[in-house]
Design a protein around this motif. Sequence first.
Motif, PDB file in Angstrom:
ATOM      1  N   LYS A   1       0.809  -1.221   0.000  1.00 60.39           N
ATOM      2  CA  LYS A   1       0.000   0.000   0.000  1.00 60.39           C
ATOM      3  C   LYS A   1       0.845   1.275   0.000  1.00 60.39           C
ATOM      4  O   LYS A   1       0.338   2.353  -0.274  1.00 60.39           O
ATOM      5  CB  LYS A   1      -0.864   0.058   1.281  1.00 60.39           C
ATOM      6  CG  LYS A   1      -2.196  -0.643   1.179  1.00 60.39           C
ATOM      7  CD  LYS A   1      -2.981  -0.461   2.473  1.00 60.39           C
ATOM      8  CE  LYS A   1      -3.486   0.942   2.705  1.00 60.39           C
ATOM      9  NZ  LYS A   1      -4.758   1.279   2.079  1.00 60.39           N
TER      10      LYS A   1
ATOM     11  N   ARG B   1       1.932   2.285   2.853  1.00 58.89           N
ATOM     12  CA  ARG B   1       1.285   2.867   4.034  1.00 58.89           C
ATOM     13  C   ARG B   1       2.307   3.114   5.130  1.00 58.89           C
ATOM     14  O   ARG B   1       3.163   2.268   5.384  1.00 58.89           O
ATOM     15  CB  ARG B   1       0.234   1.868   4.539  1.00 58.89           C
ATOM     16  CG  ARG B   1      -0.578   2.285   5.768  1.00 58.89           C
ATOM     17  CD  ARG B   1      -1.653   1.217   5.979  1.00 58.89           C
ATOM     18  NE  ARG B   1      -2.467   1.374   7.134  1.00 58.89           N
ATOM     19  CZ  ARG B   1      -3.799   1.567   7.092  1.00 58.89           C
ATOM     20  NH1 ARG B   1      -4.395   1.704   5.939  1.00 58.89           N
ATOM     21  NH2 ARG B   1      -4.498   1.630   8.185  1.00 58.89           N
TER      22      ARG B   1
ATOM     23  N   SER C   1      -7.988  -0.852   3.641  1.00 53.86           N
ATOM     24  CA  SER C   1      -8.593  -0.700   2.326  1.00 53.86           C
ATOM     25  C   SER C   1      -7.530  -1.001   1.259  1.00 53.86           C
ATOM     26  O   SER C   1      -6.355  -0.670   1.428  1.00 53.86           O
ATOM     27  CB  SER C   1      -9.152   0.710   2.170  1.00 53.86           C
ATOM     28  OG  SER C   1      -8.190   1.676   2.555  1.00 53.86           O
TER      29      SER C   1
ATOM     30  N   ASN D   1      -6.339   0.106  -1.442  1.00 50.01           N
ATOM     31  CA  ASN D   1      -5.876   1.184  -2.329  1.00 50.01           C
ATOM     32  C   ASN D   1      -4.435   1.530  -1.977  1.00 50.01           C
ATOM     33  O   ASN D   1      -3.977   1.214  -0.871  1.00 50.01           O
ATOM     34  CB  ASN D   1      -6.745   2.433  -2.120  1.00 50.01           C
ATOM     35  CG  ASN D   1      -6.846   2.802  -0.645  1.00 50.01           C
ATOM     36  OD1 ASN D   1      -7.559   2.147   0.109  1.00 50.01           O
ATOM     37  ND2 ASN D   1      -6.103   3.819  -0.236  1.00 50.01           N
TER      38      ASN D   1
ATOM     39  N   SER E   1     -10.517   4.981  -1.475  1.00 41.17           N
ATOM     40  CA  SER E   1     -10.730   3.557  -1.209  1.00 41.17           C
ATOM     41  C   SER E   1     -11.427   2.887  -2.390  1.00 41.17           C
ATOM     42  O   SER E   1     -12.234   3.512  -3.071  1.00 41.17           O
ATOM     43  CB  SER E   1     -11.596   3.385   0.043  1.00 41.17           C
ATOM     44  OG  SER E   1     -10.920   3.880   1.160  1.00 41.17           O
TER      45      SER E   1
ATOM     46  N   GLU F   1     -15.947   3.405   4.526  1.00 40.47           N
ATOM     47  CA  GLU F   1     -15.323   2.500   5.486  1.00 40.47           C
ATOM     48  C   GLU F   1     -16.127   2.389   6.790  1.00 40.47           C
ATOM     49  O   GLU F   1     -16.950   3.241   7.096  1.00 40.47           O
ATOM     50  CB  GLU F   1     -13.903   2.974   5.837  1.00 40.47           C
ATOM     51  CG  GLU F   1     -12.960   3.075   4.667  1.00 40.47           C
ATOM     52  CD  GLU F   1     -13.028   4.436   3.995  1.00 40.47           C
ATOM     53  OE1 GLU F   1     -14.016   5.166   4.200  1.00 40.47           O
ATOM     54  OE2 GLU F   1     -12.095   4.758   3.254  1.00 40.47           O
TER      55      GLU F   1
ATOM     56  N   HIS G   1      -5.973  11.895   2.948  1.00 40.04           N
ATOM     57  CA  HIS G   1      -6.583  10.646   2.552  1.00 40.04           C
ATOM     58  C   HIS G   1      -7.453  10.875   1.354  1.00 40.04           C
ATOM     59  O   HIS G   1      -7.816  12.001   1.071  1.00 40.04           O
ATOM     60  CB  HIS G   1      -7.546  10.255   3.681  1.00 40.04           C
ATOM     61  CG  HIS G   1      -7.184   8.988   4.349  1.00 40.04           C
ATOM     62  ND1 HIS G   1      -6.586   8.969   5.568  1.00 40.04           N
ATOM     63  CD2 HIS G   1      -7.351   7.698   3.990  1.00 40.04           C
ATOM     64  CE1 HIS G   1      -6.414   7.715   5.946  1.00 40.04           C
ATOM     65  NE2 HIS G   1      -6.861   6.932   5.002  1.00 40.04           N
TER      66      HIS G   1
END
Length: 351
Positions: A58, A60, A145, A147, A153, A182, A239
């Motif tokens: 991700k 992330r 999620s 993405n 998302s 979400e 986001h």
Amino acid sequence: MKTVVKKINPGRFQDVELQEACCILQEGGLVAFPTETVYGLGGDALSQGASDKIYHAKGRPSDNPLIVHIADLKGLYDLASDVSPKALRLAEEFWPGPLTMIFPKKENVPMATTGGLHTVAVRMPSHPVARGLIRCSGIYIAAPSANLSGRPSPTKAEHVIEDMDGRIDMILDSGPVGIGIESTILDMTADVPLILRPGYITEDMVREVAGGVSIDPAVAAKMPKENVVAKAPGMKYRHYAPHGQMVIVEGKPEAVAKKINDLVKEKESRQRKAAVIATEETKEMYDCKEVYSIGSRKSEGSIAAGMYGILRQMDTIGAEFIFAESFAEDTLGQAIMNRMLKAAGYHRIKV
Ligand code: AMP
Ligand code: MG
């Protein structure tokens, strides 16, 4: 890495169709799968290696914890300690469904999964494919999620393919999801449940079952303030954002349309690409080549379901400026406006 895309009919599938996906999860690989909220990017929550792979796929930040998905209450007791009677009542009422609850974690949950926190976020999804996957694999599935970090998302498998092709082992394609926004996140470590992220389960729904509820001040704020730190680490990141510069215009429909039409004209006169996010009821009011309906004002559910797809579409068409209508911030509208404002970097105009 080659990513296999496998179609699963959510209304009629057999467990053997999930077998390959289950093997991938058991071997520490990654499978994207549908839930009723958005598509998730799943890996074994009890394996540090699998969690590391999720963050990597991700892009992330590693301090942003993952939600762990379970199929029955045994899962809750295996992962979490201090499960209060109040939490059980909420579970009975809203599970399986779009509610995530946070508890002190048990020893077996690696810090990699919880982003270094001593708490764990747990959810029991209702989507039949998500439930089938957890049940058949026998694995508690950590799934954010599906993405790339910072992108909207995914609400269909095509969105997951856009972001994750070549980065994960498999994508289960069960068509568009139902809710499109979400899960609600509730911190159950405080006496009064605290909403860290608004979602489909609204404040009133939680209050009715739990007797009381509060909302994280960072979430309630109309503007992120420097001195209010969001309790859900993920809420602090930019986001859901399209690449273009997005502005939300608030006011009566006619005034909003007039303002947006003026803004579009100004951008187009400078050969800049502008797009409008409108609704079924208002889309005819705009003089712009790119007008998109997010859903119908008669149904907040349709707006939630359409939102992320439209935000992605803005990137697909290469919109440089995006002008969006706003929505009432009650019930599901609270979650919708929370995401829309983040997408717009809190940029709003009142007319
Ligand atoms: P996503 O998986 O993309 O839906 O994001 C999950 C959200 O849950 C992020 O905003 C996380 O910060 C939040 N979250 C997950 N676990 C915890 C936890 N233990 N404490 C607080 N927030 C959490
Ligand atoms: Mg996410």
